[in-house]
Design a protein around this motif. Sequence first.
Motif, short mmCIF file in Angstrom:
data_model
loop_
_atom_site.label_atom_id
_atom_site.label_comp_id
_atom_site.label_asym_id
_atom_site.label_seq_id
_atom_site.Cartn_x
_atom_site.Cartn_y
_atom_site.Cartn_z
N ALA A 31 0.82 -1.25 -0.07
CA ALA A 31 0.02 -0.15 -0.06
C ALA A 31 0.90 1.14 -0.04
O ALA A 31 0.28 2.36 -0.06
N GLY A 32 2.09 1.02 0.23
CA GLY A 32 2.90 2.25 0.39
C GLY A 32 4.36 1.92 0.95
O GLY A 32 4.69 0.75 1.27
N ILE A 33 4.92 3.07 1.41
CA ILE A 33 6.38 2.96 2.31
C ILE A 33 6.55 4.00 3.11
O ILE A 33 6.26 5.30 3.03
N ASP A 34 6.97 3.81 4.16
CA ASP A 34 7.52 4.61 5.21
C ASP A 34 9.07 4.73 5.17
O ASP A 34 9.80 3.90 5.09
N PHE A 35 9.51 6.26 5.07
CA PHE A 35 11.08 6.30 5.09
C PHE A 35 11.28 6.74 6.61
O PHE A 35 10.55 8.00 6.88
N PHE A 36 12.17 6.61 7.26
CA PHE A 36 12.56 6.91 8.61
C PHE A 36 13.88 7.69 8.16
O PHE A 36 14.79 7.16 7.89
N VAL A 37 13.95 9.13 8.22
CA VAL A 37 14.81 9.93 7.84
C VAL A 37 15.48 10.80 8.83
O VAL A 37 14.72 10.98 9.88
N GLU A 38 16.89 10.89 8.74
CA GLU A 38 17.41 11.74 9.81
C GLU A 38 17.40 13.18 9.33
O GLU A 38 17.81 13.53 8.17
N SER A 39 16.87 14.18 10.22
CA SER A 39 16.70 15.57 9.88
C SER A 39 16.59 16.28 10.99
O SER A 39 16.07 16.26 12.08
N ILE A 40 17.30 17.53 10.96
CA ILE A 40 17.10 18.69 12.17
C ILE A 40 16.26 19.86 11.62
O ILE A 40 16.09 20.97 12.42
N GLU A 41 15.54 19.67 10.06
CA GLU A 41 14.62 20.52 9.89
C GLU A 41 13.28 20.43 10.57
O GLU A 41 12.92 19.35 11.25
N GLN A 42 12.36 21.62 10.37
CA GLN A 42 11.12 21.46 11.08
C GLN A 42 10.08 20.66 9.68
O GLN A 42 10.42 20.44 8.84
N PRO A 43 8.99 20.12 10.40
CA PRO A 43 8.14 19.52 9.47
C PRO A 43 7.77 20.22 8.16
O PRO A 43 8.00 19.38 7.17
N ALA B 223 8.30 18.69 4.69
CA ALA B 223 7.31 18.01 3.77
C ALA B 223 7.61 18.73 2.27
O ALA B 223 7.10 18.06 1.10
N GLU B 224 8.12 19.90 2.05
CA GLU B 224 8.31 20.61 0.82
C GLU B 224 9.03 19.88 0.04
O GLU B 224 8.90 19.58 -1.06
N LYS B 225 10.24 19.23 0.50
CA LYS B 225 11.05 18.40 -0.19
C LYS B 225 10.63 17.12 -0.52
O LYS B 225 10.67 16.54 -1.66
N ALA B 226 9.83 16.36 0.41
CA ALA B 226 9.10 15.28 0.15
C ALA B 226 8.14 15.34 -0.99
O ALA B 226 8.06 14.16 -1.88
N LYS B 227 7.45 16.43 -0.97
CA LYS B 227 6.35 16.53 -2.20
C LYS B 227 7.28 16.37 -3.47
O LYS B 227 6.40 15.78 -4.39
N GLN B 228 8.29 16.67 -3.49
CA GLN B 228 9.31 16.64 -4.98
C GLN B 228 9.08 15.06 -5.40
O GLN B 228 9.15 14.75 -6.54
N LEU B 229 8.86 14.30 -4.44
CA LEU B 229 8.75 12.51 -4.63
C LEU B 229 7.44 12.15 -4.98
O LEU B 229 7.37 10.99 -5.57
N LYS C 65 15.00 7.66 -5.37
CA LYS C 65 14.94 9.08 -5.33
C LYS C 65 15.11 9.70 -4.23
O LYS C 65 15.64 10.95 -4.16
N ALA C 66 14.54 9.39 -3.22
CA ALA C 66 14.48 9.87 -1.64
C ALA C 66 15.78 9.96 -1.14
O ALA C 66 16.10 10.80 -0.51
N SER C 67 16.56 9.00 -1.48
CA SER C 67 17.90 9.01 -1.28
C SER C 67 19.08 10.27 -1.47
O SER C 67 19.88 10.69 -1.02
N GLU C 68 18.39 10.88 -2.74
CA GLU C 68 19.11 12.10 -3.28
C GLU C 68 18.65 13.33 -2.43
O GLU C 68 19.22 14.33 -2.55
N ILE C 69 17.65 13.27 -1.67
CA ILE C 69 17.13 14.41 -1.06
C ILE C 69 17.24 14.21 0.71
O ILE C 69 17.67 15.30 1.38
N PHE C 70 17.09 12.83 0.98
CA PHE C 70 17.41 12.57 2.43
C PHE C 70 18.21 11.61 2.88
O PHE C 70 18.47 10.72 2.17
N LYS C 71 18.64 11.90 4.15
CA LYS C 71 19.39 10.52 4.69
C LYS C 71 18.55 9.48 5.21
O LYS C 71 17.75 9.74 6.41
N ILE C 72 18.23 8.36 4.44
CA ILE C 72 17.18 7.52 5.09
C ILE C 72 17.98 6.51 5.93
O ILE C 72 19.06 5.81 5.55
#
Length: 483
Positions: free
Chosen positions: A379-391, A395-401, A455-462
């Motif tokens: 049904a989908g996928i969860d990415f657990f990413v490391e970040s010190i940004e605000q939600p 979300a803006e970055k994630a929307k690119q995916l 694709k997500a790995s180019e934006i986030f540390k998964i």
Amino acid sequence: MKIAVAKGDGIGPEIMEAVLKIFNANNVPLEYEVVEMGKWVFDKGFSNGMTPEAQQTIENLGILFKGPMETPKGKGVKSVNVTARKTWNTYANNRVFQTLHGVDTVFSKVGIPIDLTIVRENIEDTYGGIEHMLTNDVALSRRFITRGGSAQVIRYAFDMAAKKGARRITCGHKANIMKLTDGMFLETFYEIAKEYPQLKADDVIVDDLCMKLVTRPDLFDVVVLTNLQGDIVSDLCAGLVGGLGFAPSANIGDHICIFEAVHGTAPDIAGKNIANPTALLLSGIAMLRHLGLMEHAATIENALLYTLEQGIHTGDFGDKSTPSLNTTQFSDAIIGNLGKLPKANPKALLPNQPIEHKVEKLTQNPMMDTTFHGETKIAGIDFFVESIEQPAPIAEKAKQLESDKFKLINISNRGTQVWPTGSVYTNLVDSFNIRFEAKEGITLTQKDTIELTLKASEIFKICSTELLNQFGEKKGYSLAQGQ
Ligand code: NAD
């Protein structure tokens, strides 16, 4: 019949000697093959705490009577006690807690009798010890609850409860919070309950169970729990009947069974011959019953109960104004009382049954058979990413995916939704869970999720990913708090 005996570390050899002396005095028809197992074996270079010969002997004989064993301190060293239980799939841990006259407790003083059996699942749960650091500051523990593993232990508990003529069997759980893991355990409990209409089956949330156990322990009879909750609740019950010195345990599997006291090696009193052998003796008595040696079990238990009724005690319990006996004197007192009956709750001298304990090699993995034959989909996928940004910027970055297949559903932090809605009062850590689900009408493949991961790995540390599985109409994943 021959059984394997491991004397253990610390007080182990002293209490094992005391118990076997009582068995021999009662002519228990068992032979003992002593095996090398414990901290001292680990120190000799055997990394699992037992020699290959010991493992072979135990696997051939099928019954291990063991003293407590020390877990060597230091990282990466597993407890030999846990290794033994898991290696040999002793999936049910059975602990009986009963009022012993002569052992004063708050309940015995007000005349509330206790006769409780706690059955704890022994293999699964967080005891797999599968843990990962998602970030430097966020640790994750995996908790495995399986339908087959739950069914094994719950079926054992119902069988045992039916055999002993129990009036009630209760499932302790936290299914209100852990809906998938504890939810599955509870669902399995009620499935199996249908096969035992003669037993009153009910359930209690584990925190409420603890409160009820310390106020009205006499209301419970048999309680079955998952591993960690069972571990905690069974020690709580040991406290109700006088402490660890009176807590026996049986680790039951289909092939190999291990009988041991709940307490550890008591290093503070080891070598002094003052340890209380009662818990190991009660474990041995449970072993005799398991083997069908009913008359021997009852005779020895009656001698123990009679001895306790006389006020005879070791240093860790009993009337402090009367002198305490050492381990040898205490076991000699029990030997002297063989054949005597206690005033309270004497055990019936049932005849011995033929000794039977089959050890068959496991040739199949029946727990792999599933009862679900419907459609399974991703049904989908969860990415657990490391970040010190605000939600919001995450979300803006994630929307690119987002694509014609995937839509961004939500972002959570420590299980609490923080986007698209959330609260500024939610305290954030540097690990977020970004959830993508399939768009309406799309059937996802595993390849789709891997492409999205790339694709997500180019934006986030998964740090970790988890597939969102669906079984028929049933979602195989939890919703975030607030979703
Ligand atoms: P422990 O149970 O050994 O001791 C706790 C306290 O209870 C101590 O004060 C001890 O003197 C007392 N005590 C325990 N058994 C007693 C007895 N039979 N008679 C009189 N007093 C008794 O717990 P711990 O100190 O936390 O653990 C010591 C070691 O035992 C550790 O290495 C631990 O890993 C191991 N351990 C082994 C097992 C097992 O073999 N199944 C279980 C628990 C702990």
